[in-house]
Design a protein around this motif. Structure first.
Motif, mmCIF file in Angstrom:
data_model
loop_
_atom_site.group_PDB
_atom_site.id
_atom_site.type_symbol
_atom_site.label_atom_id
_atom_site.label_comp_id
_atom_site.label_asym_id
_atom_site.label_seq_id
_atom_site.Cartn_x
_atom_site.Cartn_y
_atom_site.Cartn_z
ATOM 1 N N ALA B 126 1.864 42.079 2.791
ATOM 2 C CA ALA B 126 0.631 42.466 3.601
ATOM 3 C C ALA B 126 -0.164 43.059 2.706
ATOM 4 O O ALA B 126 -0.051 43.461 1.756
ATOM 5 C CB ALA B 126 1.131 43.224 4.950
ATOM 6 N N THR B 127 -1.646 42.814 3.160
ATOM 7 C CA THR B 127 -2.731 43.175 2.610
ATOM 8 C C THR B 127 -3.662 43.849 3.766
ATOM 9 O O THR B 127 -3.765 43.488 4.933
ATOM 10 C CB THR B 127 -3.575 42.233 1.851
ATOM 11 O OG1 THR B 127 -4.018 41.283 2.812
ATOM 12 C CG2 THR B 127 -2.874 41.673 0.722
ATOM 13 N N ALA B 134 -0.506 50.282 5.513
ATOM 14 C CA ALA B 134 0.563 49.791 4.756
ATOM 15 C C ALA B 134 1.988 49.614 5.765
ATOM 16 O O ALA B 134 2.825 48.821 5.537
ATOM 17 C CB ALA B 134 0.976 50.837 3.777
ATOM 18 N N LEU B 137 4.005 46.267 7.585
ATOM 19 C CA LEU B 137 5.200 45.931 7.145
ATOM 20 C C LEU B 137 6.602 46.173 7.685
ATOM 21 O O LEU B 137 7.158 45.577 8.061
ATOM 22 C CB LEU B 137 5.305 46.391 5.550
ATOM 23 C CG LEU B 137 4.535 45.400 4.458
ATOM 24 C CD1 LEU B 137 4.561 46.274 3.078
ATOM 25 C CD2 LEU B 137 4.564 44.141 4.312
ATOM 26 N N TYR B 158 2.746 45.955 -0.284
ATOM 27 C CA TYR B 158 1.623 45.919 0.451
ATOM 28 C C TYR B 158 0.691 46.206 -0.619
ATOM 29 O O TYR B 158 0.904 46.967 -1.585
ATOM 30 C CB TYR B 158 1.503 47.302 1.522
ATOM 31 C CG TYR B 158 0.354 47.498 1.908
ATOM 32 C CD1 TYR B 158 -0.272 46.628 3.168
ATOM 33 C CD2 TYR B 158 -0.679 48.255 1.473
ATOM 34 C CE1 TYR B 158 -1.382 46.956 3.838
ATOM 35 C CE2 TYR B 158 -2.085 48.465 2.022
ATOM 36 C CZ TYR B 158 -2.093 47.724 3.405
ATOM 37 O OH TYR B 158 -3.440 48.056 3.780
#
Lengths: 352, 204
Positions: B126-127, B134, B137, B158
């Motif tokens: 994920a970004t 963060a 996730l 992340y």
């Protein structure tokens, strides 16, 4: 390396929270030049002017302000803080700063950055979606202009240059170009280029850039640069008062106003309570606010943490009255700077 | 310089590469999310033969967005969902949007068969705009694949906006985390490549 201490301003035109008065743009502009004069007189090393494209700031054309400051001062170095290079033309930026360099007999510098405000992008016809590419390309062109003339170059965001003769050339050997870098990625890119790095620290712990500084130096080393020769500057808000209490009481209402008015994050101001401000003024937090001794301690703390060789203090943010700002500049030059320079010299002498 | 190459099992010579499917939850043509996914794929390629399919959930069109259930999707989208279901390794990559994964991303998995992902290795990535996001996730993505009884990999990845230059991941910590995540599953994936290769040889 001498430790340089300076001040910087954005020239904000904000209603005084105490009196309700809004200074005229002309008054704020003259006050900005006067701050440079006093900083020069008390022996400070650097005067910086920012660039924000809105009517609540007078500083949109920093090289013009710096040229006026150059004429009114003798020794102080004159820098942008920062030049939003992403939405400007590197050729024009170079011409303007090289001109300031000639006027000031070699005292001009620039800090280039992506900018924390976005108004300049639509204003000059750039797309924020190209944020990273714009900066990379324009910085690379600016560095090419600095290192060779005439120049042949082509890129995505401006007309190609064919054997272009770009003038003037600076007064001395070179014109310092710093990069304002606040993220790990920026620190790595800046290190790779071997350029000096200006770290902006708005709020939070003093050590919040430690990882960035390490990344900067390691990526510089990996790219073959002499990391020990690389300079880092810390840029943070502050105010030197006659006492600890006077400094906090004076700075708080203006700083809070400045954050509310000018920190337009998603169209909203940034409220900062007195308690939050006090926390930011504590020994381990970012702000350079307090008595001369407290500011000395904080500057030395930054030096110890990062090995910085320059600190720029944004004094009077939020439209503080000129008499308070000038008094703080005077304390910074006469009471703070000599002690910090002496201590740093002793430290660096003792560590070789 | 990759720790992965040193510790991961040697690639199995095989004409049947691992089928890796990236489900990309970003609406942007050029995205940090795909930048991170590309870093994962490039790292993976150093040790295993892979064949990559990318599913851009925002490009699947009205047949996909208008489908209330699996029976509603047009044939092309059916093929896409089956590609996801038949992956040897799934990389679920999403930007944080409104404190969660984008709705389109979730919508795809709402259409996936309940048991199609059982025991399937899923790497979560994920970004987001800052570090505060963060845990998307762990609190959004991992439970989703837990429901599917998928084999989510222990280390999820992340990256924040500040770790990127454009769509390129610069922060070495993120690179390191990608390597750690893949080292953990090196043996599992190599075994799957072997299985795939065995199956390929067994079939006439």
């Amino acid at each position: 390396m001498n430790f340089e201490i300076g001040i910087m301003t954005f020239g904000e035109v904000t209603a005084d929270p105490v009196t309700g008065q809004v200074p005229s743009p002309q008054q704020r502009m003259r006050e900005t030049i006067e701050q440079a004069v006093v900083a020069d007189e008390v022996g400070l090393d650097v005067f910086g002017v920012g660039e924000h494209h809105r009517t609540d700031f007078v500083a949109t054309a920093s090289p013009v302000v710096l040229a006026a400051a150059a004429e009114a001062t003798n020794d102080i170095r004159l820098t942008s803080s920062v030049t939003v290079l992403s939405s400007d033309d590197p050729v024009r930026v170079w011409e303007q700063f090289a001109t300031v360099d000639l006027i000031s007999r070699g005292r001009a510098e620039m800090v280039v950055g992506r900018g924390s405000y976005t108004e300049s992008f639509p204003l000059f016809g750039y797309d924020l979606r190209d944020y990273a590419d714009l900066f990379r390309e324009k910085l690379s062109l600016l560095l090419r202009i600095r290192e060779q003339n005439p120049l042949t170059w082509s890129g995505r965001f401006r007309a190609p240059l064919v054997d272009a003769d770009i003038a003037p050339r600076p007064a001395g050997d070179t014109l310092p170009i710093w990069v304002g870098a606040g993220s790990p990625a920026s620190a790595i890119s800046t290190g790779k280029l071997g350029l000096p790095m200006a770290m902006p620290l708005l709020l939070g712990p003093m050590n919040s850039h430690v990882e960035n500084a390490e990344l900067y130096r390691s990526s510089a080393r990996a790219a073959g640069h002499d990391a020990t020769a690389l300079r880092i500057s810390i840029n943070a808000h502050g105010f030197v008062g006659s006492s600890s209490q006077h400094a906090r009481d004076t700075m708080y209402p203006y700083f809070a106003t400045g954050m509310m008015e000018n920190n337009h994050q998603r169209g909203q101001g940034f409220p900062i309570s007195r308690a939050a401000f006090e926390a930011q003024a504590s020994p381990a937090a970012a702000l350079f606010v307090g008595s001369p001794q407290e500011v000395i301690d904080k500057l030395l703390g930054y030096h110890e943490l990062y090995g910085v060789s320059r600190a720029l203090i944004q004094l009077g943010f939020g439209g503080m009255p000129q008499d308070e700002v000038l008094a703080a500049i005077e304390r910074l030059g006469t009471e703070v700077a000599p002690v910090v320079r002496r201590e740093v010299a002793a430290r660096e002498g003792s560590t070789g | 310089m990759t720790a992965l190459a040193a510790t991961a099992p040697r690639a199995v010579p095989s004409t049947t590469p691992l089928r890796v499917v990236v489900v990309n939850g970003s609406p942007s043509e050029q995205s940090k999310t795909m930048g991170l996914a590309d870093l994962i794929l490039d790292t993976l390629r150093t040790t295993l033969p892979i064949e990559v399919t990318r599913v851009d959930v925002y490009r699947l069109g009205s047949g996909f967005t208008g489908a209330l259930e699996r029976d509603d999707v047009p044939p092309g989208i059916e093929d896409t969902i089956q590609t996801v279901e038949n992956a040897d390794l799934l990389i679920a990559a999403a930007p944080v949007f409104r404190a969660s994964v984008p709705g389109m991303f979730k919508h795809l998995f709402d259409l996936v068969d309940q048991y199609a992902l059982a025991d399937k290795p899923v790497l979560l990535a994920a970004t987001g705009g800052g570090d505060h996001h963060a845990l998307v996730l762990e609190y959004v993505m991992r439970p989703l694949f837990g429901f599917f009884q998928a084999l989510t990999l222990p280390v999820a990845i992340y990256a924040s906006a500040g770790d990127f230059d454009g769509t390129t991941v610069l922060n070495p910590r993120v690179h390191g985390r990608v390597e750690v995540a893949l080292i953990d599953i090196g043996n599992i994936l190599a075994a799957r490549v072997r299985e795939v290769a065995d199956q390929a040889e067994a079939s006439p």
